[in-house]
Motif scaffolding. Structure first.
Motif, mmCIF file in Angstrom:
data_model
loop_
_atom_site.group_PDB
_atom_site.id
_atom_site.type_symbol
_atom_site.label_atom_id
_atom_site.label_comp_id
_atom_site.label_asym_id
_atom_site.label_seq_id
_atom_site.Cartn_x
_atom_site.Cartn_y
_atom_site.Cartn_z
ATOM 1 N N GLY A 1 22.852 21.421 -23.284
ATOM 2 C CA GLY A 1 23.992 20.711 -22.709
ATOM 3 C C GLY A 1 23.710 20.148 -21.334
ATOM 4 O O GLY A 1 22.608 20.292 -20.783
ATOM 5 N N ARG A 2 24.748 19.517 -20.759
ATOM 6 C CA ARG A 2 24.626 18.882 -19.458
ATOM 7 C C ARG A 2 25.874 19.158 -18.628
ATOM 8 O O ARG A 2 26.987 19.174 -19.156
ATOM 9 N N VAL A 3 25.675 19.335 -17.331
ATOM 10 C CA VAL A 3 26.780 19.316 -16.380
ATOM 11 C C VAL A 3 26.710 17.977 -15.660
ATOM 12 O O VAL A 3 25.670 17.626 -15.086
ATOM 13 N N ILE A 4 27.797 17.225 -15.722
ATOM 14 C CA ILE A 4 27.837 15.906 -15.084
ATOM 15 C C ILE A 4 28.598 16.035 -13.767
ATOM 16 O O ILE A 4 29.768 16.411 -13.745
ATOM 17 N N ILE A 5 27.913 15.732 -12.673
ATOM 18 C CA ILE A 5 28.506 15.800 -11.346
ATOM 19 C C ILE A 5 28.897 14.389 -10.916
ATOM 20 O O ILE A 5 28.072 13.472 -10.921
ATOM 21 N N LEU A 6 30.175 14.210 -10.544
ATOM 22 C CA LEU A 6 30.653 12.961 -9.962
ATOM 23 C C LEU A 6 30.682 13.175 -8.459
ATOM 24 O O LEU A 6 31.429 14.025 -7.958
ATOM 25 N N ALA A 7 29.872 12.435 -7.726
ATOM 26 C CA ALA A 7 29.669 12.742 -6.316
ATOM 27 C C ALA A 7 29.712 11.492 -5.450
ATOM 28 O O ALA A 7 29.570 10.365 -5.938
#
Length: 230
Positions: free
Chosen positions: A185-191
């Motif tokens: 899986g992936r963790v998507i960071i909006l930064a």
């Protein structure tokens, strides 16, 4: 994820060009996207619903519809493009924590409908807004969970995608929920900042993307768990 102020030059909601499908389409195309007509209609309806509810529960603050489109919803369209660039399962499970006004999740689901998407929100009125909006827009395989993220995770199989606009700082998000992300899986960071030189132990950067929203630069990072070799 923290946001910069839109500035003193913001127009009051309701002033300027009226909200319409054609106006939304023009702006979206100006920003480099070409959604289908039905998707533009859904984006316009979402904007209308957000502004209506915003009058009584402050979903997004004092934005006009155009500012909300350019400053908030455009993130979702960039995010859809970013997700398409990743190597994901054909039908991924996606968790969106602290979904609030349905950002980025609801506009994202208008243009990116893969897999199953869960909008998780503990605040009752915001969850109610999202439930009604998801039903109104007829978004497939999109669900709203009203309650704590801890309780939600306890009932789910590991996620293929975990993302959040402003649930908690990204390092804490990895500690809080990273063990519930699938090995692939992936963790998507909006930064609003670029990827740091060093990531927490057990995580690697798979992909990053930067884009402009007005005078600001924003980023997506896709973080993947490091799978220990046997």
């Amino acid at each position: 994820m923290k946001r910069k102020s839109a500035g003193a030059g913001r127009n009051a909601a309701g002033k300027g060009e009226a909200l319409s499908v054609s106006a939304v389409e023009r702006i979206v195309r100006e920003c480099g996207f070409a959604p289908e007509t039905g998707q533009v209609e859904q984006l316009a309806e979402y904007l209308s619903l957000v502004l209506k509810w915003n009058k009584v529960m402050n979903l997004i603050g004092p934005y006009s519809w155009e500012e909300a489109l350019r400053t908030l919803i455009m993130d979702s369209l960039h995010l859809a493009r970013f997700l398409e660039s990743l190597s994901l399962p054909e039908s991924p499970s996606c968790w969106d924590f602290g979904a609030g006004a349905g950002l980025p999740g609801i506009p994202l689901r208008v243009v990116w409908g893969k897999g199953t998407y869960h909008l998780v929100e503990v605040r009752e009125k915001r969850a109610l807004f999202m439930q009604q909006t998801v039903a109104r827009l007829k978004l497939p395989n999109t669900h709203v969970f009203r309650g704590r993220a801890e309780d939600f995770m306890a009932e789910q199989e590991p996620a293929d995608i975990l993302l959040s606009r402003a649930f908690m700082p990204w390092e804490k998000l990895l500690d809080f929920a990273g063990s519930n992300v699938a090995p692939t899986g992936r963790v998507i960071i909006l930064a609003i900042e670029d990827v740091p030189a060093t990531l927490p132990e057990g995580w690697r950067l798979e992909a990053r993307h930067e884009y402009a929203v007005g005078a600001d630069t924003r980023y997506f990072w896709a973080l993947a768990p490091i799978i220990a070799s046997s």
